[in-house]
Design an enzyme around this catalytic site. Sequence first.
Site, short mmCIF file in Angstrom:
data_model
loop_
_atom_site.label_atom_id
_atom_site.label_comp_id
_atom_site.label_asym_id
_atom_site.label_seq_id
_atom_site.Cartn_x
_atom_site.Cartn_y
_atom_site.Cartn_z
N GLU A 1 -34.47 30.23 39.89
CA GLU A 1 -32.57 29.97 39.55
C GLU A 1 -31.39 31.87 40.04
O GLU A 1 -30.79 31.52 40.33
CB GLU A 1 -32.32 29.98 38.38
CG GLU A 1 -31.22 29.77 37.18
CD GLU A 1 -30.79 30.21 36.27
OE1 GLU A 1 -29.50 30.36 35.86
OE2 GLU A 1 -31.80 29.42 35.53
N LYS B 1 -33.67 26.82 25.47
CA LYS B 1 -33.55 28.35 25.31
C LYS B 1 -34.33 29.38 24.71
O LYS B 1 -33.90 29.09 23.37
CB LYS B 1 -32.29 28.83 26.13
CG LYS B 1 -31.62 28.10 26.18
CD LYS B 1 -31.59 28.47 28.14
CE LYS B 1 -30.56 28.05 29.33
NZ LYS B 1 -31.19 28.14 30.23
N HIS C 1 -33.11 24.62 40.45
CA HIS C 1 -31.62 24.67 39.09
C HIS C 1 -30.53 24.28 39.67
O HIS C 1 -30.20 24.20 40.91
CB HIS C 1 -31.92 26.30 39.02
CG HIS C 1 -30.95 26.90 38.14
ND1 HIS C 1 -29.25 26.44 38.97
CD2 HIS C 1 -30.40 26.65 37.11
CE1 HIS C 1 -28.73 27.67 37.81
NE2 HIS C 1 -29.12 26.82 36.54
N ASP D 1 -37.25 28.43 28.62
CA ASP D 1 -36.47 29.09 29.47
C ASP D 1 -36.24 30.98 28.76
O ASP D 1 -35.42 30.16 27.95
CB ASP D 1 -35.72 28.57 30.13
CG ASP D 1 -34.93 28.98 30.66
OD1 ASP D 1 -35.06 30.30 31.72
OD2 ASP D 1 -33.64 28.37 31.53
N TYR E 1 -18.77 28.36 33.25
CA TYR E 1 -18.56 28.11 34.05
C TYR E 1 -17.68 28.47 35.33
O TYR E 1 -16.51 27.60 34.99
CB TYR E 1 -19.80 27.12 34.18
CG TYR E 1 -20.68 27.23 33.19
CD1 TYR E 1 -21.36 28.38 32.47
CD2 TYR E 1 -21.68 25.47 33.41
CE1 TYR E 1 -22.58 28.22 32.06
CE2 TYR E 1 -22.94 25.81 33.23
CZ TYR E 1 -23.62 27.05 32.35
OH TYR E 1 -24.84 27.02 31.96
N ASP F 1 -27.73 31.44 26.93
CA ASP F 1 -28.88 32.04 26.78
C ASP F 1 -29.24 33.11 26.15
O ASP F 1 -28.52 33.82 25.50
CB ASP F 1 -29.27 31.56 28.16
CG ASP F 1 -28.37 32.54 29.21
OD1 ASP F 1 -28.78 33.41 29.12
OD2 ASP F 1 -28.21 31.90 30.01
N ASP G 1 -31.76 27.30 44.23
CA ASP G 1 -30.69 26.22 43.64
C ASP G 1 -29.54 26.29 45.06
O ASP G 1 -29.35 27.56 45.44
CB ASP G 1 -30.21 27.55 42.88
CG ASP G 1 -28.67 26.63 42.27
OD1 ASP G 1 -28.09 26.15 42.70
OD2 ASP G 1 -28.14 26.68 41.19
N GLY H 1 -24.12 26.28 27.37
CA GLY H 1 -24.52 27.28 28.70
C GLY H 1 -25.25 28.60 27.97
O GLY H 1 -25.17 29.18 28.98
N GLU I 1 -39.93 29.60 31.74
CA GLU I 1 -38.75 29.28 33.00
C GLU I 1 -39.08 31.19 32.49
O GLU I 1 -38.41 31.57 31.72
CB GLU I 1 -38.38 29.31 33.19
CG GLU I 1 -37.10 28.74 34.27
CD GLU I 1 -35.72 27.44 34.14
OE1 GLU I 1 -34.91 27.71 34.40
OE2 GLU I 1 -36.44 26.05 33.08
N ASN J 1 -35.01 33.19 30.93
CA ASN J 1 -33.39 33.88 30.89
C ASN J 1 -34.23 35.48 31.72
O ASN J 1 -32.70 36.56 31.51
CB ASN J 1 -32.65 33.29 30.61
CG ASN J 1 -32.06 31.89 30.75
OD1 ASN J 1 -32.29 30.86 29.97
ND2 ASN J 1 -31.40 31.85 32.28
#
Length: 406
Positions: A296, A215, A346, A243, A30, A22, A319, A20, A269, A245
């Site tokens: 996202e 990422k 997303h 991505d 999460y 980035d 999302d 998870g 992304e 982020n």
Amino acid sequence: MLIKAVSTRDARFQLEPGAGSDAVHSSPEYSFAVTYLTLDTGLRGTGLVLTMGEGNDLVCSAIEKLAARLIGTDIEELMADFGARFRALADDPHLRWLGPHKGVVHLALASITNACFDLWAKTRKMPLWSLLLSLSPTEVVNLLDLSYLEEILDKQTALQMLSNEQQNRSSRTEILERGYPGYDTSVGWYHYDDDQIRDNVQRSLDQGFGAFKLKVGGSLQRDLQRAQGLRNIVGSTATIMLDANQQWSLPAAIVACKELASIDPYWIEEPTHPDDILAHKKLAAQIAPLALALGEHVPNRVVFKNYLETGCVGFLQPDCTRLGGVSEFLTVSLLARKYGVPVVPHVGDMGQIHQHLVLFNHIALGNPEVFLEHIPHLNHYFVHPAEVTGGRYRTPQEPGSSSDLL
């Protein structure tokens, strides 16, 4: 079928080291702020929104404040004109000040909305995708709040779009049999080393995936090394998305995107701050034909409208656990269809709800079949986890939106 009770759950899940991660979130936890809506029959609907742990309790508190007014409401009456109820909740005369239409209060609305749709599908004894496809164009439009979109997408336009697609729906229903294609995000988290990425990619290839996300957003030299390494592993025909982020400034994004174009990414992304629409417009012009993807962290339909109007987005990533839930997701999907931009969600819900929504998007709206993100980290916490076989999501058959947690 009256809503008798509202309750919440602050659900947090520890991930494996590196999972998870980035360029911004180094050690995410999460978490779901969960809404439970219970009918007088005992049937219960579940709604989810994603957070990174801290503050999850704030969303749960906001859910309790917003959802209390649903107690005593008949679920069928609620959903018959849900767009109006959605607007009333979003424009609460006190809580609206905390947004408007973004942040904790909007995440709470999303969780409530998602619980309403899950409960509705369960009362109809249908999977959410099937329920949505059973609705007439008028019934679909009544689910939506189109305020602030009227110059682009009013009710009549939305009705016409849905009606126009009805004659072609049968040609797109075969997706239900073969499943919606997925891409694997779990192979290339930011804090995975080269050996982990290599092992993950090989396992993913063996499982039938042909599209992967990596990422980026750190040292450009290191990003280039990792991206080229991934390209070498998967070969020239596989699809790679990168991505960042939101990590780059506009000048840094221009340089990085031009350099990373050497590995032929399908998209870049979240290259910079999600509120900076003009920066994305300038970046898209500088790096064309390389496509940008975002959504996202875009909080509402109005910001999506502005992005679409600039023409800078190649792939839209709404999302339903960031927007105001299923209802606003469908609104954004209609906007994207009008502008001809593919929707590739997303999956803050880990793909549980979105596996239903992409089927509706493709069959009912005519949005192109691209693929759906796959993140299996929380798979074993769901009663009916999303099933991905041969790189494709299997069409869920259980009533509801696949949101129930163990």
